[in-house]
Design a protein around this motif. Structure first.
Motif, short mmCIF file in Angstrom:
data_model
loop_
_atom_site.label_atom_id
_atom_site.label_comp_id
_atom_site.label_asym_id
_atom_site.label_seq_id
_atom_site.Cartn_x
_atom_site.Cartn_y
_atom_site.Cartn_z
N LEU A 1 0.83 -1.20 0.00
CA LEU A 1 0.00 0.00 0.00
C LEU A 1 0.87 1.25 0.00
CD1 LEU A 1 -2.63 1.58 0.18
CD2 LEU A 1 -2.62 1.17 2.65
N VAL A 2 1.92 1.27 0.78
CA VAL A 2 2.78 2.45 0.85
C VAL A 2 3.46 2.69 -0.50
CG1 VAL A 2 4.81 3.46 1.95
CG2 VAL A 2 3.10 2.27 3.35
N VAL A 3 3.91 1.64 -1.16
CA VAL A 3 4.52 1.79 -2.48
C VAL A 3 3.48 2.33 -3.47
CG1 VAL A 3 5.52 0.55 -4.45
CG2 VAL A 3 6.37 0.12 -2.13
N ALA A 4 2.25 1.83 -3.40
CA ALA A 4 1.19 2.33 -4.30
C ALA A 4 0.90 3.81 -4.02
CB ALA A 4 -0.08 1.50 -4.13
N TYR A 5 0.90 4.19 -2.75
CA TYR A 5 0.71 5.60 -2.37
C TYR A 5 1.83 6.47 -2.93
CZ TYR A 5 2.08 9.32 0.97
OH TYR A 5 2.54 10.47 1.56
N LEU A 6 3.08 6.05 -2.77
CA LEU A 6 4.21 6.82 -3.29
C LEU A 6 4.17 6.90 -4.82
CD1 LEU A 6 7.05 5.47 -0.97
CD2 LEU A 6 5.91 7.70 -0.82
N ASP A 7 3.84 5.79 -5.46
CA ASP A 7 3.72 5.76 -6.91
C ASP A 7 2.61 6.70 -7.38
OD1 ASP A 7 4.61 4.48 -9.45
OD2 ASP A 7 2.51 3.85 -9.49
N HIS A 8 1.53 6.73 -6.64
CA HIS A 8 0.41 7.65 -6.93
C HIS A 8 0.87 9.10 -6.86
CE1 HIS A 8 -3.54 9.53 -6.67
NE2 HIS A 8 -3.17 10.06 -5.53
N LEU A 9 1.69 9.43 -5.87
CA LEU A 9 2.21 10.79 -5.76
C LEU A 9 3.07 11.15 -6.97
CD1 LEU A 9 3.27 11.01 -1.99
CD2 LEU A 9 1.15 11.83 -3.05
#
Length: 189
Positions: free
Chosen positions: A55-63
């Motif tokens: 989830l954290v990687v997806a959040y960072l990728d989203h940013l």
């Protein structure tokens, strides 16, 4: 119809993660709280993101892909290469909210194992930004773009971290003045 609902759930989870992580930090937010904020069931949350690291990687990728980072200024075509670099030294409007600093530094701090997927993603992003700065410096014709690129990267990261720790945007203003001095000294005469 189930596919559309699934995408909506994923998007809601990432939106909730963005809000909560930026407000409270990553480790302070549990998966149950994320599910409630999204709102999705815990089953749906874990179907999309079996681990918090994912989830954290997806959040960072989203940013990154949403242009929600200061570094997105490096790709703006309406600014000169010099102006793009100096945009790294801009504090996004935070209103009365505390300054959060760089989300990639924040994530690397909260996932300190250099082999974790979160830390590796943050490292990759920082290296990518450094390479982008170096390319802009090449475009400007500076003599040693790699060295100056690294110096400006360190200055930008340091300014963002200090501004967050002190909750003081003037740190970034001072770092911008230093970046201008470095750039002016390196530009061909």
């Amino acid at each position: 119809m189930a596919t559309r609902r699934g995408r909506g759930g994923r998007e809601r989870i990432i939106a909730a993660a963005t809000t909560l992580f930026e407000t409270y930090g990553i480790n302070a937010v549990g998966m149950e709280r994320l599910a409630a904020q999204a709102p999705v069931s815990k089953r749906t949350l874990y179907a999309h993101f079996p681990t918090k690291e994912q989830l954290v990687v997806a959040y960072l990728d989203h940013l990154v892909h949403g242009g929600q980072t200061v570094e997105s200024a490096l790709d703006r075509t309406d600014l000169s290469p010099r102006e793009r670099i100096l945009e790294l030294f801009t504090v996004p409007g935070t209103g009365t909210a505390p300054i959060r600093g760089c989300p990639f530094v924040d994530a690397a701090v909260e996932f300190p194992d250099p082999d974790s997927t979160v830390h590796a993603f943050a490292r990759h992003q920082k290296l990518r930004v450094g390479e982008r700065i170096t390319q802009l410096l090449r475009d400007l014709g500076v003599e040693d773009p790699e060295e100056l690129g690294e110096q400006l990267s360190i200055l930008a990261d340091g300014a963002a971290s200090r501004a967050m720790v002190l909750n003081d945007a003037s740190c970034v203003v001072r770092a911008r003045a230093a970046a201008e001095t470095l750039l002016d000294a390196a530009l061909p005469r």
